[in-house]
Design a protein around this motif. Structure first.
Motif, PDB file in Angstrom:
ATOM      1  N   ASN A  40       0.842  -1.189   0.000  1.00 42.75           N
ATOM      2  CA  ASN A  40       0.000   0.000   0.000  1.00 42.75           C
ATOM      3  C   ASN A  40       0.879   1.240   0.000  1.00 42.75           C
ATOM      4  O   ASN A  40       2.114   1.158   0.008  1.00 42.75           O
ATOM      5  N   GLU A  41       0.216   2.388   0.024  1.00 45.90           N
ATOM      6  CA  GLU A  41       0.953   3.643   0.114  1.00 45.90           C
ATOM      7  C   GLU A  41       1.751   3.685   1.411  1.00 45.90           C
ATOM      8  O   GLU A  41       1.326   3.166   2.440  1.00 45.90           O
ATOM      9  N   LYS A  42       2.905   4.301   1.323  1.00 46.18           N
ATOM     10  CA  LYS A  42       3.809   4.344   2.461  1.00 46.18           C
ATOM     11  C   LYS A  42       3.216   5.162   3.612  1.00 46.18           C
ATOM     12  O   LYS A  42       2.552   6.177   3.403  1.00 46.18           O
ATOM     13  N   PHE A  43       3.440   4.699   4.853  1.00 46.35           N
ATOM     14  CA  PHE A  43       3.010   5.469   6.022  1.00 46.35           C
ATOM     15  C   PHE A  43       3.984   6.607   6.277  1.00 46.35           C
ATOM     16  O   PHE A  43       5.144   6.572   5.845  1.00 46.35           O
ATOM     17  N   ASP A  44       3.516   7.627   7.020  1.00 47.90           N
ATOM     18  CA  ASP A  44       4.369   8.772   7.348  1.00 47.90           C
ATOM     19  C   ASP A  44       5.537   8.330   8.222  1.00 47.90           C
ATOM     20  O   ASP A  44       5.389   7.474   9.095  1.00 47.90           O
ATOM     21  N   GLU A  45       6.685   8.952   7.994  1.00 47.13           N
ATOM     22  CA  GLU A  45       7.874   8.621   8.779  1.00 47.13           C
ATOM     23  C   GLU A  45       8.043   9.534   9.990  1.00 47.13           C
ATOM     24  O   GLU A  45       8.950   9.353  10.781  1.00 47.13           O
ATOM     25  N   GLY A  46       7.154  10.498  10.145  1.00 46.80           N
ATOM     26  CA  GLY A  46       7.355  11.510  11.181  1.00 46.80           C
ATOM     27  C   GLY A  46       6.881  11.109  12.559  1.00 46.80           C
ATOM     28  O   GLY A  46       6.459  11.963  13.328  1.00 46.80           O
ATOM     29  N   SER A  47       6.893   9.844  12.862  1.00 50.70           N
ATOM     30  CA  SER A  47       6.446   9.412  14.183  1.00 50.70           C
ATOM     31  C   SER A  47       7.396   9.922  15.262  1.00 50.70           C
ATOM     32  O   SER A  47       8.603  10.053  15.033  1.00 50.70           O
ATOM     33  N   ASN A  48       6.857  10.199  16.429  1.00 51.64           N
ATOM     34  CA  ASN A  48       7.683  10.811  17.472  1.00 51.64           C
ATOM     35  C   ASN A  48       8.689   9.811  18.045  1.00 51.64           C
ATOM     36  O   ASN A  48       8.586   8.597  17.862  1.00 51.64           O
ATOM     37  N   ILE A  49       9.621  10.349  18.769  1.00 52.07           N
ATOM     38  CA  ILE A  49      10.704   9.548  19.329  1.00 52.07           C
ATOM     39  C   ILE A  49      10.169   8.543  20.346  1.00 52.07           C
ATOM     40  O   ILE A  49      10.745   7.459  20.533  1.00 52.07           O
ATOM     41  N   GLY A  50       9.052   8.880  21.004  1.00 49.05           N
ATOM     42  CA  GLY A  50       8.471   7.970  21.985  1.00 49.05           C
ATOM     43  C   GLY A  50       8.037   6.657  21.356  1.00 49.05           C
ATOM     44  O   GLY A  50       8.252   5.583  21.933  1.00 49.05           O
ATOM     45  N   ILE A  51       7.434   6.720  20.160  1.00 48.03           N
ATOM     46  CA  ILE A  51       7.008   5.503  19.469  1.00 48.03           C
ATOM     47  C   ILE A  51       8.225   4.667  19.092  1.00 48.03           C
ATOM     48  O   ILE A  51       8.260   3.450  19.319  1.00 48.03           O
ATOM     49  N   ARG A  52       9.210   5.310  18.519  1.00 45.42           N
ATOM     50  CA  ARG A  52      10.400   4.573  18.073  1.00 45.42           C
ATOM     51  C   ARG A  52      11.141   3.945  19.249  1.00 45.42           C
ATOM     52  O   ARG A  52      11.578   2.789  19.165  1.00 45.42           O
ATOM     53  N   PHE A  53      11.291   4.696  20.323  1.00 45.43           N
ATOM     54  CA  PHE A  53      11.989   4.150  21.487  1.00 45.43           C
ATOM     55  C   PHE A  53      11.213   2.984  22.088  1.00 45.43           C
ATOM     56  O   PHE A  53      11.798   1.955  22.458  1.00 45.43           O
ATOM     57  N   SER A  54       9.885   3.125  22.198  1.00 46.15           N
ATOM     58  CA  SER A  54       9.057   2.062  22.785  1.00 46.15           C
ATOM     59  C   SER A  54       9.143   0.784  21.967  1.00 46.15           C
ATOM     60  O   SER A  54       9.272  -0.318  22.518  1.00 46.15           O
ATOM     61  N   ILE A  55       9.071   0.934  20.629  1.00 49.66           N
ATOM     62  CA  ILE A  55       9.155  -0.243  19.755  1.00 49.66           C
ATOM     63  C   ILE A  55      10.525  -0.900  19.871  1.00 49.66           C
ATOM     64  O   ILE A  55      10.635  -2.126  20.004  1.00 49.66           O
ATOM     65  N   LEU A  56      11.576  -0.083  19.835  1.00 48.18           N
ATOM     66  CA  LEU A  56      12.936  -0.617  19.901  1.00 48.18           C
ATOM     67  C   LEU A  56      13.206  -1.287  21.240  1.00 48.18           C
ATOM     68  O   LEU A  56      13.721  -2.419  21.301  1.00 48.18           O
ATOM     69  N   PHE A  57      12.842  -0.615  22.324  1.00 49.63           N
ATOM     70  CA  PHE A  57      13.087  -1.140  23.662  1.00 49.63           C
ATOM     71  C   PHE A  57      12.372  -2.472  23.876  1.00 49.63           C
ATOM     72  O   PHE A  57      12.981  -3.461  24.312  1.00 49.63           O
TER      73      PHE A  57
END
Length: 473
Positions: free
Chosen positions: A429-446
């Motif tokens: 599908n169409e690409k999702f936005d990359e501008g997610s906040n640092i909280g989402i990225r840190f939570s997923i990574l952690f």
């Protein structure tokens, strides 16, 4: 011992709530400020709880416990709440939910949860439940422009009020025949009397608590409320309230009803089996991610309750270990769901993730890993969570419960793997936005790192849980 210093964490949160409420009223556009201060208060409360862990004490005439188990669960509640606030920040602003009442209501709910996990008295437990529940009712319907959110709030309120009524009726029966609302005093009565009215009281109390953790057959509010509530609120529902509800159940089953294990064992076995199987079967036809996660949480609650049917400390250790890993998997799941955004529109249908791996390989990998872990695929953390539960029930000669759990795990693997198939093998599908906040990225990574590498030291959580439950010996 009636020393006020043992409730410093509760006092700190209550004073913080009152101050922040006054600041929010008199300071315009104060959401960002109140939210940051609330998060700092939660973080500061963690060392206060930890330093408060100086022994196992019952205070206020044995009606309130400050022990290793309650402190452990309080820290878990605080950490999960901090993560919930952290990875939902963008969603709250985009959906225009950035009202100062939002973090205030979460703070109020957390105070209620603290009361739930520490209370040794039916009245105290009820006050904690209502303080938590009233805050959650408002949070579910906080998006006043959404009919679904309003509907979710009304359904949650009506069914929550029903469960509170059933719980109070059970409390009145116990009080009427035991003459006390204190767990320890009621337990002493059970040594002499297990009459039919008392057993009815136990049943109604268990029913009231089962509503709060959405265990079958008292789960009917959960899918609609998960789907209708704002995703930021749903993520909170999936985390901290589960910890508080299970903490209250552990304390009431093992302390208040500890003398009559055989009487409540069959009730918990039924609820556990029904939750595992309904959660597995009902999720098969779901296409909404939040609704699917609701049925998934029902199924996982079944596994936790299966561990509690053992009736000894090993069962509690297995249940809390499972709860720890479940919380980590839910953090990852909802952080990923909040990543699926395009032009400030959030997508919740599983088919919106079609071909996700082509455009977002890292997020796809993390979400797939979480789904595999939820299904109990080795060597991920979810496998060890289920292994602890199955081991404890087999050692208690309840092999049939382990077999039912394995069957439910195999069935549930279908709908988890279906999402993985859609992400990796369907057209993109169409690409999702990359501008997610640092909280989402840190939570997923952690959370993903813990899920993937947990097998390197699977006894790490067990050690802390064993220390937290040592007073049950």
């Amino acid at each position: 011992m009636n020393n006020i210093e043992f409730i410093y964490p509760e006092l700190f949160l209550i004073i913080s709530l009152l101050i922040l409420l006054i600041l929010g009223v008199y300071k315009s556009n104060s959401y960002n400020f109140i939210k940051k201060i609330t998060t700092i208060c939660f973080l500061l409360c963690i060392p206060i709880v930890y330093l408060n862990n100086i022994g196992d004490f019952n205070i206020f005439n044995n009606s309130y416990s400050v022990d290793s188990l309650s402190n452990y669960l309080k820290i878990l509640i605080l950490l999960s709440t901090v993560f919930s606030l952290m990875f939902t920040n963008d969603y709250i602003k985009i959906q225009k939910l950035d009202k100062f009442e939002y973090p205030i209501l979460i703070l109020s709910a957390v105070i209620g949860m603290f009361l739930m996990v520490s209370s040794n008295d039916l009245i105290g437990l009820y006050l904690g439940i209502e303080l938590q529940s009233l805050s959650l009712y408002v949070l579910a319907s906080i998006d006043r422009g959404s009919e679904k959110s309003t509907e979710a709030g009304v359904k949650y309120f009506v069914l929550g009020a029903l469960s509170s009524g059933l719980f109070l009726y059970g409390c009145s029966l116990l009080y009427g025949f035991s003459g006390s609302t204190n767990y320890y005093e009621i337990s002493e009565v059970f040594k002499q009397d297990t009459s039919i009215p008392i057993l009815f009281g136990i049943i109604f109390i268990i029913i009231g608590l089962a509503f709060k953790i959405s265990a079958v057959p008292f789960h009917m509010w959960s899918p609609d409320v998960y789907q209708g509530s704002p995703t930021s609120v749903t993520s909170f529902f999936a985390l901290a309230p589960k910890i508080a509800g299970l903490g209250a159940i552990i304390r009431i089953l093992y302390i208040c009803f500890g003398e009559i294990y055989e009487e409540w064992k069959s009730i918990i076995i039924f609820i556990s089996v029904a939750s595992m199987l309904l959660g597995a079967f009902a999720a098969i036809g779901q296409t909404n991610l939040k609704r699917l996660m609701a049925y998934s949480s029902i199924s996982h609650i079944g596994y936790v309750l299966a561990a509690l049917t053992v009736g000894n400390r090993d069962g509690v250790i297995s249940a809390i270990s499972y709860l720890n890993i479940y919380i980590i998997m839910m953090i990852s799941s909802f952080a990923c769901i909040l990543f699926f955004k395009r032009k400030n529109v959030y997508f919740e249908n599983i088919y919106d993730l079609s071909g996700l791996s082509k455009n977002h390989p890292l997020i796809s990998f993390c979400f797939a890993t979480t789904l595999f872990s939820l299904a109990g695929i080795p060597p991920l953390a979810g496998f060890f969570a289920k292994f602890y539960v199955f081991k404890s029930v087999v050692e208690a000669n309840m092999i049939y419960l382990a077999i039912i759990g394995l069957i439910a795990s195999v069935i549930s693997a279908f709908y988890y793997l279906r999402i993985v198939k859609i992400m990796y093998f369907d057209p993109e599908n169409e690409k999702f936005d990359e501008g997610s906040n640092i909280g989402i990225r840190f939570s997923i990574l952690f959370s993903s790192i813990i899920i993937i590498f947990y097998f390197l030291n699977p006894s790490s959580i067990l050690y802390y849980v064993e220390m937290a439950t040592k007073f049950l010996n």
